[in-house]
Design a protein around this motif. Structure first.
Motif, PDB file in Angstrom:
ATOM      1  N   UNK A 159       8.780  20.921  -6.070  1.00 26.69           N
ATOM      2  CA  UNK A 159       9.793  19.867  -6.077  1.00 26.69           C
ATOM      3  C   UNK A 159      11.171  20.467  -6.329  1.00 26.69           C
ATOM      4  N   UNK A 160      11.224  21.437  -7.244  1.00 29.54           N
ATOM      5  CA  UNK A 160      12.497  22.082  -7.549  1.00 29.54           C
ATOM      6  C   UNK A 160      13.097  22.728  -6.296  1.00 29.54           C
ATOM      7  N   UNK A 161      12.276  23.471  -5.550  1.00 25.16           N
ATOM      8  CA  UNK A 161      12.827  24.131  -4.357  1.00 25.16           C
ATOM      9  C   UNK A 161      13.253  23.106  -3.304  1.00 25.16           C
ATOM     10  N   UNK A 162      12.553  21.984  -3.238  1.00 21.86           N
ATOM     11  CA  UNK A 162      12.969  20.946  -2.269  1.00 21.86           C
ATOM     12  C   UNK A 162      14.252  20.270  -2.734  1.00 21.86           C
ATOM     13  N   UNK A 163      14.313  19.919  -4.009  1.00 18.66           N
ATOM     14  CA  UNK A 163      15.499  19.235  -4.530  1.00 18.66           C
ATOM     15  C   UNK A 163      16.731  20.124  -4.424  1.00 18.66           C
ATOM     16  N   UNK A 164      16.540  21.415  -4.609  1.00 22.22           N
ATOM     17  CA  UNK A 164      17.638  22.364  -4.531  1.00 22.22           C
ATOM     18  C   UNK A 164      18.337  22.276  -3.177  1.00 22.22           C
ATOM     19  N   UNK A 165      17.565  21.909  -2.157  1.00 18.76           N
ATOM     20  CA  UNK A 165      18.132  21.887  -0.809  1.00 18.76           C
ATOM     21  C   UNK A 165      18.951  20.631  -0.537  1.00 18.76           C
ATOM     22  N   UNK A 166      18.844  19.651  -1.421  1.00 20.20           N
ATOM     23  CA  UNK A 166      19.661  18.447  -1.245  1.00 20.20           C
ATOM     24  C   UNK A 166      21.082  18.783  -1.688  1.00 20.20           C
ATOM     25  N   UNK A 167      22.066  18.606  -0.791  1.00 24.13           N
ATOM     26  CA  UNK A 167      23.423  19.002  -1.139  1.00 24.13           C
ATOM     27  C   UNK A 167      23.964  18.217  -2.328  1.00 24.13           C
ATOM     28  N   UNK A 168      24.500  18.927  -3.309  1.00 21.47           N
ATOM     29  CA  UNK A 168      25.014  18.293  -4.520  1.00 21.47           C
ATOM     30  C   UNK A 168      26.228  17.425  -4.264  1.00 21.47           C
ATOM     31  N   UNK A 169      26.954  17.713  -3.159  1.00 20.31           N
ATOM     32  CA  UNK A 169      28.178  16.944  -2.882  1.00 20.31           C
ATOM     33  C   UNK A 169      27.863  15.464  -2.700  1.00 20.31           C
ATOM     34  N   UNK A 170      26.727  15.203  -2.092  1.00 21.54           N
ATOM     35  CA  UNK A 170      26.368  13.808  -1.846  1.00 21.54           C
ATOM     36  C   UNK A 170      26.244  13.064  -3.170  1.00 21.54           C
ATOM     37  N   UNK A 171      25.638  13.738  -4.152  1.00 22.27           N
ATOM     38  CA  UNK A 171      25.485  13.112  -5.462  1.00 22.27           C
ATOM     39  C   UNK A 171      26.839  12.895  -6.116  1.00 22.27           C
ATOM     40  N   UNK A 172      27.702  13.899  -5.969  1.00 24.46           N
ATOM     41  CA  UNK A 172      29.037  13.759  -6.560  1.00 24.46           C
ATOM     42  C   UNK A 172      29.768  12.591  -5.931  1.00 24.46           C
ATOM     43  N   UNK A 173      29.658  12.486  -4.603  1.00 28.87           N
ATOM     44  CA  UNK A 173      30.315  11.381  -3.909  1.00 28.87           C
ATOM     45  C   UNK A 173      29.815  10.046  -4.435  1.00 28.87           C
ATOM     46  N   UNK A 174      28.493   9.974  -4.652  1.00 23.60           N
ATOM     47  CA  UNK A 174      27.919   8.727  -5.153  1.00 23.60           C
ATOM     48  C   UNK A 174      28.456   8.407  -6.542  1.00 23.60           C
ATOM     49  N   UNK A 175      28.588   9.490  -7.355  1.00 23.79           N
ATOM     50  CA  UNK A 175      29.093   9.286  -8.703  1.00 23.79           C
ATOM     51  C   UNK A 175      30.541   8.810  -8.692  1.00 23.79           C
ATOM     52  N   UNK A 176      31.342   9.412  -7.776  1.00 26.96           N
ATOM     53  CA  UNK A 176      32.743   8.999  -7.657  1.00 26.96           C
ATOM     54  C   UNK A 176      32.845   7.530  -7.306  1.00 26.96           C
ATOM     55  N   UNK A 177      31.887   7.085  -6.465  1.00 30.04           N
ATOM     56  CA  UNK A 177      31.898   5.676  -6.068  1.00 30.04           C
ATOM     57  C   UNK A 177      31.359   4.789  -7.162  1.00 30.04           C
TER      58      UNK A 177
END
Lengths: 276, 288
Positions: A159-177
């Motif tokens: 799971x860690x190796x799969x999650x690592x591949x999810x770009x962190x920017x998307x999460x940051x964008x969600x947080x900004x919103x």
């Protein structure tokens, strides 16, 4: 690799590779064929390959005599239960390590991996004793928990190796919103994580299904899964090749099919992401 | 980027997994360690007190110890050599252009998904049985005397069965590694007139080095503890008693917990030596 080759060379490659492939697959093929023979044909001299009277009798007999369904059910509960439980525990852990890494994340991951290296036989008696104390010997719940624990490191790692591949920017964008942690997980992360979680589930069901140390040592009759069911055929009781084959085919068929779908995940899961 | 809030949330999310694995590791391990210093015979009086290093000494000096170490080394070594050598060859073959590559790949990796008890029983009865096994028929066809494999060539037979199970794993990992090789390098070497053999030694093999190391380490950890294959085929007879099997017998069959636990501690140390190397490689990979 798209190198230009002559048709002739390709034909030679094909013939050779198919030959080797069939040779490696042959024991499984032979088991499948034998499962459709009568007991007499199964040991006929010389052996018959395809031209025998195909029969489904063995499959019926195996079910009737040995209550195959109960073992199958135990296998499903144990493999499925331990995997689902493992994923439920591992998803938050892998998520936090992948997205909120701390200086200790690497050490924690490696330590988890190291628990997987513990040889089972080294802790056989303590586990056996604890099982007696807890009343878990020969129960589904006991095996679900033990198999969950032995596969948990692999689940976290995959799971860690799969999650690592999810770009962190998307999460940051969600947080900004203004997304909360909950909605971030639910609406942003989950849809992207589903394929990885699915592959993890698949590989771990396979590993748990085929586990044959704890399942053999901690079960007797009630909670015995298919690994133990097959092992019970090892006692010599006359001619039983066709029935042994039928039982074997039934025990491996579901996992063989799942396994073929999980080739890629197998490499990633079993090398802990070191080979992709 | 991470706030104090998300840090503590992260720690909380990690807690169940870390806690469970900690318990899973520490409780049985400390029990094994404790038992290994006790004279503990559940069927003959129970815990009979402190034994010091007696169990450790007795385990190593028993007549079964060194043969079991040899057996373990032969099985692990034999399987490693077979799976790595044939794995490299198979991976190179599967990497060639051909028709039906996907199907061949499926055929080759299938044995890995067969549960250990099934493969052990199928090989034992349908192939290696001295009267009805396929090998016996084959031997008779060529006019040779059928061999009772699991008693006359027991170690070779078990190496054969286990290799059959693990060859797919080695092949699949090495194939993944080969496919990441830049083909233009090979083409350039080919144009420069490098022979296939020297292309193999100077380009393919070095590229595979890391993958081979990983295959060897991971397989070693799993092979050190193979159990079902021996349990089902020979039950430890005919010189097939590995260290794992010896400990299993001490603990569950003769119920000498102290002695078995001391053996268990040896097995744990042995596995940890291998694990250390593996972790170093995996850990390096984490940084990138």
């Amino acid at each position: 690799m798209a190198r230009a080759v002559t048709t002739q060379r390709k034909a030679i490659n094909t013939a050779f590779a198919w030959g080797v492939g069939l040779l490696i697959f042959f024991p499984i093929l032979w088991t499948i064929l034998t499962s459709f023979k009568t007991e007499a044909q199964a040991i006929s001299d010389p052996p018959v390959f395809l031209f025998f009277d195909w029969t489904l009798e063995n499959y019926a007999v195996v079910q009737e005599r040995s209550d195959y369904m109960r073992f199958l059910w135990n296998s499903i509960i144990i493999a499925g239960g331990s995997t689902i439980l493992g994923v439920i525990i591992a998803v938050p852990a892998a998520w936090s390590m992948a997205f909120v890494p701390s200086p200790r994340t690497k050490d924690i991951l490696l330590w988890m991996l190291s628990t997987k290296m513990l040889p089972a036989v080294g802790v056989l008696y303590p586990i056996y004793l604890l099982f007696i104390k807890l009343g878990w010997l020969d129960t589904q719940i006991g095996l679900v928990i033990v198999l969950m624990l032995i596969n948990l490191p692999i689940i976290v790692w995959m799971l860690y190796t799969y999650f690592k591949e999810i770009p962190g920017e998307i999460l940051e964008a969600a947080r900004m919103d203004g997304a909360t942690l909950k909605s971030e997980i639910l609406y942003v992360l989950t849809p992207m994580a589903v394929p990885g979680i699915a592959s993890t589930l698949l590989l771990n069901v396979i590993l748990a299904w085929n586990e044959a140390f704890w399942t053999l040592n901690l079960t007797a009759a009630k909670a015995a899964p298919l690994t133990a069911f097959i092992a019970s055929y090892s006692s010599p009781e006359g001619l039983f090749y066709a029935k042994l084959s039928a039982a074997s085919v039934m025990a491996i068929a579901p996992i063989l099919i799942m396994g073929w779908f999980s080739q890629k995940q197998l490499v990633r899961g079993l090398t802990f992401g070191a080979v992709k | 980027m991470a706030t104090q809030h998300s840090r503590s949330a992260a720690r909380l999310m990690m807690a169940p997994a870390v806690f469970l694995l900690l318990v899973w590791m520490l409780v049985p391990l400390s029990m094994t360690l404790w038992f290994s210093f006790r004279k503990y015979l559940p069927l003959r009086g129970g815990d009979l007190g402190w034994a010091g290093f007696d169990n450790y000494v007795r385990f190593v000096t028993s007549s079964a110890f060194w043969p079991s170490v040899m057996t373990t080394l032969i099985i692990v070594g034999g399987v490693l050599i077979i799976t790595v050598v044939f794995g490299v060859l198979l991976a190179m073959l599967l990497d060639q252009p051909m028709w039906g590559q996907g199907v061949v790949r499926i055929l080759v990796i299938a044995p890995f998904f067969v549960m250990p008890t099934v493969s052990a029983l199928v090989w034992k009865n349908m192939f290696m049985d001295p009267t009805n096994g396929l090998f016996a028929h084959l031997w008779k066809f060529f006019g040779a005397e059928p061999v009772s494999w699991l008693s006359q060539a027991s170690l070779e037979s078990i190496i054969m069965i286990v290799s059959w199970q693990w060859l797919p794993f080695a092949t699949l990992i090495l194939l993944t590694a080969i496919q990441s090789l830049d083909s233009s390098q090979l083409e350039a070497a080919e144009i420069d007139g490098a022979k296939p053999v020297s292309r193999f030694y100077h380009i393919i093999l070095p590229h595979l080095g890391r993958a081979i190391t990983i295959v060897v380490l991971i397989q070693t950890i799993f092979l050190l503890s193979i159990f079902a294959e021996i349990f089902v085929t020979t039950g430890g007879a005919f010189g097939t008693k590995t260290l794992t099997y010896l400990i299993f017998q001490r603990v569950l069959e003769s119920q000498n917990i102290g002695l078995g636990s001391a053996g268990g501690v040896y097995a744990i140390i042995l596995a940890n030596i291998v694990a250390l190397f593996l972790m170093r490689i995996v850990g390096k990979n984490l940084d990138t």
